[in-house]
Design a protein around this motif. Structure first.
Motif, mmCIF file in Angstrom:
data_model
loop_
_atom_site.group_PDB
_atom_site.id
_atom_site.type_symbol
_atom_site.label_atom_id
_atom_site.label_comp_id
_atom_site.label_asym_id
_atom_site.label_seq_id
_atom_site.Cartn_x
_atom_site.Cartn_y
_atom_site.Cartn_z
ATOM 1 N N ARG A 1 -11.867 2.822 0.179
ATOM 2 C CA ARG A 1 -11.667 3.847 -0.846
ATOM 3 C C ARG A 1 -12.523 3.738 -2.132
ATOM 4 O O ARG A 1 -13.243 4.626 -2.406
ATOM 5 C CB ARG A 1 -10.258 3.681 -1.501
ATOM 6 C CG ARG A 1 -9.048 4.231 -0.637
ATOM 7 C CD ARG A 1 -9.236 5.758 -0.341
ATOM 8 N NE ARG A 1 -9.134 6.625 -1.293
ATOM 9 C CZ ARG A 1 -8.033 7.046 -1.931
ATOM 10 N NH1 ARG A 1 -6.856 6.738 -1.395
ATOM 11 N NH2 ARG A 1 -8.074 7.859 -2.887
ATOM 12 N N THR B 1 -8.304 -1.297 2.908
ATOM 13 C CA THR B 1 -8.057 -0.020 2.129
ATOM 14 C C THR B 1 -8.650 0.194 0.620
ATOM 15 O O THR B 1 -9.437 1.117 0.480
ATOM 16 C CB THR B 1 -6.465 0.219 1.795
ATOM 17 O OG1 THR B 1 -5.702 0.304 3.186
ATOM 18 C CG2 THR B 1 -6.051 1.469 0.997
ATOM 19 N N VAL C 1 0.917 -1.153 -0.246
ATOM 20 C CA VAL C 1 -0.121 -0.043 0.149
ATOM 21 C C VAL C 1 0.833 1.170 -0.057
ATOM 22 O O VAL C 1 1.657 1.430 0.916
ATOM 23 C CB VAL C 1 -0.782 -0.192 1.316
ATOM 24 C CG1 VAL C 1 -1.830 1.181 1.211
ATOM 25 C CG2 VAL C 1 -1.943 -1.276 1.036
ATOM 26 N N ASN C 2 0.755 2.074 -1.083
ATOM 27 C CA ASN C 2 1.476 3.224 -1.239
ATOM 28 C C ASN C 2 3.058 2.911 -1.034
ATOM 29 O O ASN C 2 3.856 3.630 -0.571
ATOM 30 C CB ASN C 2 1.366 4.398 -0.161
ATOM 31 C CG ASN C 2 -0.338 4.681 -0.103
ATOM 32 O OD1 ASN C 2 -0.625 5.002 -1.512
ATOM 33 N ND2 ASN C 2 -1.000 5.043 0.654
ATOM 34 N N ASP D 1 -6.851 8.850 -8.799
ATOM 35 C CA ASP D 1 -6.912 9.358 -7.386
ATOM 36 C C ASP D 1 -6.617 7.786 -6.616
ATOM 37 O O ASP D 1 -5.890 7.860 -5.857
ATOM 38 C CB ASP D 1 -8.293 9.678 -6.910
ATOM 39 C CG ASP D 1 -8.768 11.045 -7.370
ATOM 40 O OD1 ASP D 1 -7.830 11.789 -7.768
ATOM 41 O OD2 ASP D 1 -9.869 11.473 -7.084
ATOM 42 N N PHE D 2 -7.043 6.697 -7.144
ATOM 43 C CA PHE D 2 -6.717 5.613 -6.490
ATOM 44 C C PHE D 2 -6.700 4.562 -7.431
ATOM 45 O O PHE D 2 -7.679 4.285 -8.116
ATOM 46 C CB PHE D 2 -7.686 5.219 -5.386
ATOM 47 C CG PHE D 2 -7.500 4.099 -4.541
ATOM 48 C CD1 PHE D 2 -6.576 3.876 -3.844
ATOM 49 C CD2 PHE D 2 -8.400 2.977 -4.848
ATOM 50 C CE1 PHE D 2 -6.210 2.693 -2.817
ATOM 51 C CE2 PHE D 2 -8.158 1.873 -3.884
ATOM 52 C CZ PHE D 2 -7.215 1.817 -2.919
ATOM 53 N N THR D 3 -5.689 3.597 -7.431
ATOM 54 C CA THR D 3 -5.527 2.726 -8.527
ATOM 55 C C THR D 3 -5.061 1.483 -7.730
ATOM 56 O O THR D 3 -4.012 1.391 -7.003
ATOM 57 C CB THR D 3 -4.420 3.004 -9.758
ATOM 58 O OG1 THR D 3 -4.968 4.047 -10.319
ATOM 59 C CG2 THR D 3 -4.156 1.744 -10.513
ATOM 60 N N HIS E 1 -1.480 2.251 -6.461
ATOM 61 C CA HIS E 1 -1.298 2.739 -4.980
ATOM 62 C C HIS E 1 -1.505 1.640 -4.378
ATOM 63 O O HIS E 1 -0.739 1.432 -3.048
ATOM 64 C CB HIS E 1 -2.574 3.678 -4.506
ATOM 65 C CG HIS E 1 -2.549 4.885 -5.273
ATOM 66 N ND1 HIS E 1 -3.257 5.209 -6.541
ATOM 67 C CD2 HIS E 1 -2.009 6.029 -5.326
ATOM 68 C CE1 HIS E 1 -3.279 6.222 -6.882
ATOM 69 N NE2 HIS E 1 -2.322 6.926 -6.201
ATOM 70 N N VAL E 2 -2.053 0.503 -4.512
ATOM 71 C CA VAL E 2 -2.469 -0.686 -3.598
ATOM 72 C C VAL E 2 -1.777 -1.893 -5.126
ATOM 73 O O VAL E 2 -2.761 -1.958 -5.948
ATOM 74 C CB VAL E 2 -3.482 -1.019 -3.361
ATOM 75 C CG1 VAL E 2 -3.755 -2.456 -2.437
ATOM 76 C CG2 VAL E 2 -3.904 -0.084 -2.213
#
Length: 875
Positions: A84, A80, A67-68, A413-415, A431-432
């Motif tokens: 999200r 997460t 994660v990140n 924003d979030f992948t 991101h993850v």
């Protein structure tokens, strides 16, 4: 299901769906052989299938969630993802999230993903990389038949008297089908094969006629054929009573557009005569038809001809789409495309939607089609999709206008990325990262191109913390609040639910019905043998449409009135060439699996651009020089391969290379995102480009026992038996070749031998540890002339004469690999032809084994024979 000492499974490559027997070697690897009992291949395997055991290494595998960029527990990673996605949906609505999935997923994985997105999240924003391969066929089938139905079976290829291959290089892309066809033709020499393709492809070796048409003109050709069918009195009047649109289709068809094809009228007439007088005709088509801004029309132009003649659904007759991925068909059946529901039900049909919603007991269901792949990534780039989950695919390389797609994913924003490795262009943007089980570690089913459902079985444990895709998706579904709907414990449980859902499709008179398997036990699922659908109480397998009954509202097939449309982009003074893209024989997609095998990388180790000799001369390109390929959206650098396999004005490049293997040669950087308006499939075979010589300051060839870190404008790296090889080129010449080479190889302290001639721009360096060669670099102002296929064998050995770049007299250079199955090189073959007076491909096989396994190299063996005969005649 276990063989006496192995596990029966299915190959993970093309849509042929070959059966394999897997035997663990006790050291984490596999011994792979063909399954003689599987109906698709009956023991045959291609070069890629044979090398599967070399690709199951855990080296480079993603072993735990991150994660990140930081290692995380599954609990943290899953929460997460669920949080999200839930927060994004709550704030921006269901259509603000998307899944982009893959034909590498098993049907059970696909089912859970589709159920989660369409039935519970409430959006249809789930699409698959099959959109890049087969979407135009899906659209064509649905327009003509009412459903995405493949009418025939593989046996039809063997029973036909005429097989027409349109945009389908079976020899390289579906080698086992090619073997079956070649064996049938050998048994029945009267069988005729026609290849329709802008390139002279390997499959032409089997052809009685090659129609090398101008790129994109298939509709013009098949409209002409339809007109000829009518004029020749070959319309099946009884059959077309079951067909609507015949008069309009015939009125739109015209033989007057034949000049658009660029073909000789005599060759066209030969083809038309063959088709008209041969009842048992099968037309096989693939990506050369589908990957077009007119792909759906091309499919329907082919279907029109078969419907008009009634040649469909009978032994040895019919149109036949062959798919590119192992479960492209399974994904289509389960609703993996954004514009379909599971089991071939229609997302636009409220009755279908309500029935599926009721079956799933879902809170809501998507009520309109989602975004197809190209539009999906456009929406990501615009910020309209704010949470994206990519599973087992690499869109930052494979999508058209790939750099724009890369930028879109990077800005999302979030992948989330689920994959077997974190070392893909797409995974690096996530991101993850979620470690997924790979082929050889997964249990489930796949469906091949002729509707045969086969089991894929695990023979190895997943490494580290890797999990099956269905389990990952189900866990997220539970954490998003839908515990009961995703409380699966085994893939057999998912399959039973899927089979039960298909009963609804049967109720709505859909083609896909496997409800006869809805009560399959865990034991029966474990032992499940290859089975062709449909599977109901009344029917199993067989062909469709011979009875004239279709799945349209009125029960009749639909013929379409079609007009030839040229490709979306037009050539002109600025971009005078048309670019075709495709596969090479021994590689697969972006090579995350096949590049692990040294023997698969030996055949064509470097990306290339095929160009006609006349065009090369006009453009100032010499043999093996580098060429800059530029389109309106991007640029790439490739190696020039001068050949008359392509038409003047048209060029070809393979699509496999990535940032890890040849960053300047990612060909989808050059392909624009034009799509078919019906199917949404990108036009990957008709971009317009300009060509210019790439004049480097120096060129290099390197071998090393370890991966290299090139810092050059152009480089291409591939595995070898002893390590790695690389081609290098750039403008700026280093002042210190030793310092450059030490950095390239990561060898700051190794002993070096060096020969340099600054006036000639030549340098050769070899690095040793004692007597063992670690690496060598060869540099020149022109492309380096050394025996590459000999040099790649030297790292790790005592190689005192490595800097000569030549093999010793007592150690002949085998030359570039031609037969990957047995590792036979060109020079070995040419020597045998000369010394043993070999005159046929079969004789080469007896002498060297080359060409005796998968047969994909037989066209190249024939070419080598022809070369030897030409040389002999010249002497």
């Amino acid at each position: 299901m276990k063989d006496t000492d192995g596990v029966r499974s299915t190959c993970p490559y093309c849509g042929v769906g070959c059966g394999v027997i897997l035997r663990p070697d006790g050291q984490g690897g596999l011994h792979v052989t063909g399954d003689r009992d599987h109906p698709a291949n009956k023991g045959r395997l291609c070069s890629k299938g044979l090398a599967l055991g070399e690709t199951v290494s855990t080296q480079g595998r993603l072993l735990s969630p991150t994660v990140n960029g930081q290692e995380a527990s599954w609990d943290d990673a899953m929460q997460t993802v669920a949080d999200r996605f839930s927060a994004t949906i709550a704030e921006h609505g269901p259509d603000s999230v998307a899944f982009y999935v893959s034909g590498q997923m098993l049907t059970e994985d696909y089912y859970v993903a589709n159920k989660l997105m369409k039935g519970f999240i409430g959006s249809a924003n789930i699409d698959t990389n099959s959109r890049l391969c087969m979407a135009s066929t899906v659209a064509g089938h649905r327009r003509a038949f009412g459903t995405d139905t493949v009418p025939g079976t593989y046996e039809d290829l063997e029973e036909a008297d005429l097989v027409v291959l349109v945009g389908s290089n079976l020899a390289w892309c579906h080698p086992v089908l090619y073997q079956r066809l070649a064996a049938a033709k050998k048994q029945r020499p009267e069988m005729r094969v026609v290849v329709i393709d802008p390139r002279r492809i390997a499959t032409c070796d089997l052809a009685d006629l090659h129609l090398q048409l101008r790129a994109g003109t298939d509709v013009a050709l098949f409209n002409g054929l339809l007109s000829a069918i009518y004029e020749g009195g070959c319309i099946d009047k009884a059959y077309i009573a079951n067909v609507d649109g015949f008069d309009a289709a015939l009125a739109a068809a015209s033989i007057d557009r034949m000049d658009e094809t660029g073909l000789d009228r005599r060759d066209i007439q030969t083809f038309f005569n063959l088709f008209l007088r041969t009842d048992r005709t099968v037309t096989v088509f693939s990506q050369g038809v589908n990957q077009s801004s007119a792909g759906s029309d091309k499919v329907n132009a082919i279907l029109n001809c078969h419907l008009a003649t009634g040649r469909i659904g009978l032994l040895g007759m019919g149109p036949f789409s062959v798919t590119g991925q192992p479960n492209a068909m399974g994904g289509r059946e389960v609703g993996g495309l954004a514009n379909m529901l599971a089991c071939h039900l229609d997302i636009e049909n409220p009755n279908h939607r309500q029935a599926v919603r009721g079956f799933w007991e879902s809170p809501g269901i998507a009520d309109h089609a989602g975004l197809k792949a190209v539009d999906m990534f456009r929406a990501v780039g615009k910020g309209e999709i704010k949470a994206l989950w990519v599973i087992h695919t690499n869109p930052a390389v494979t999508m058209p206008d790939a750099d724009a797609v890369r930028a879109a994913i990077a800005g999302c924003d979030f992948t989330v990325v689920s994959d077997i490795t974190g070392a893909t262009d797409t995974a690096r943007l996530a991101h993850v990262l979620l470690p997924a089980a790979a082929w050889g570690e997964k249990d489930g089913t796949v469906t091949n191109s002729d509707r045969t459902i086969s089991r894929q079985r695990a023979a190895l444990p997943p490494p580290g913390q890797a999990r099956p895709d269905w389990a990952i998706l189900a866990e997220v579904g539970r954490r998003m609040g839908w515990h009961g709907a995703f409380d699966y414990e085994t893939p057999a449980e998912i399959f039973r639910e899927y089979a039960a859902l298909s009963h609804i499709a049967g109720h709505f008179d859909r083609d896909f019905d496997i409800s006869g398997l809805s009560d399959i036990s865990d034991h029966e699922y474990a032992d499940f043998a290859p089975t062709r659908w449909p599977v109901t109480k009344d029917r199993q397998g067989g062909r469709f449409f011979a009875d004239g009954k279709f799945f349209t509202p009125n029960g009749k097939a639909q013929m379409l009135a079609l007009q030839y449309r040229p490709p979306a982009a037009k050539t002109g003074p600025r971009f005078p060439f048309r670019l075709n893209t495709g596969r090479v024989r021994d590689q697969w997609h972006t090579m995350t699996r096949t590049a692990l095998s040294p023997r698969l990388s030996a055949h064509l180790a470097e990306p290339f651009l095929e160009i006609h000799p006349d065009d090369a001369a006009r453009t100032g390109l010499g043999p093996a020089s580098l060429v800059q390929v530029t389109s309106p959206v991007g640029s790439a650098i490739l190696r020039t391969l001068i050949t008359d396999r392509v038409r003047p004005g048209e060029v070809f490049a393979p699509m496999h290379w990535t940032s890890d293997t040849a960053p300047s040669a990612r060909i989808d950087m050059v392909v624009p995102d034009a799509v078919d308006p019906v199917s949404g499939q990108p036009e990957s075979k008709a971009a317009v480009v300009a060509l210019a010589p790439y004049h480097a300051g120096w060129y290099g060839f390197a071998v090393s026992s370890q991966p290299m870190t090139p810092e050059t404008d152009y480089w291409a790296m591939a595995r070898t038996p002893g390590g790695w090889r690389a081609e290098l080129a750039t403008f700026t010449t280093p002042q210190d070749w030793e310092g450059y080479a030490r950095t390239l190889f990561g060898l700051p302290d190794a002993t070096v031998q060096m020969v340099q001639d600054a006036a000639r721009g030549m340098a050769r360096l070899a690095f040793h540890n004692g007597d063992r060669l670690l690496a060598a670099l060869f540099v020149a102002r022109e492309p380096v002339a050394v025996m590459r296929d000999y040099l790649v064998t030297l790292p790790g050995t005592d190689a005192p004469s490595v800097l000569t770049g030549q093999s010793p007299a007592d150690m002949p250079d085998p030359g570039p690999i031609v037969c990957s199955c047995f590792g036979i090189g060109m020079n070995t073959i040419l020597t045998a032809i000369e010394t043993d007076a070999l005159t046929t491909v079969d004789q080469i096989g007896i002498a060297l084994q080359a060409g005796t396994n998968c047969g994909s190299c037989r066209p190249e063996l024939a070419a080598l024979l022809a070369r030897g005969q030409v040389q002999e005649a010249a002497e």
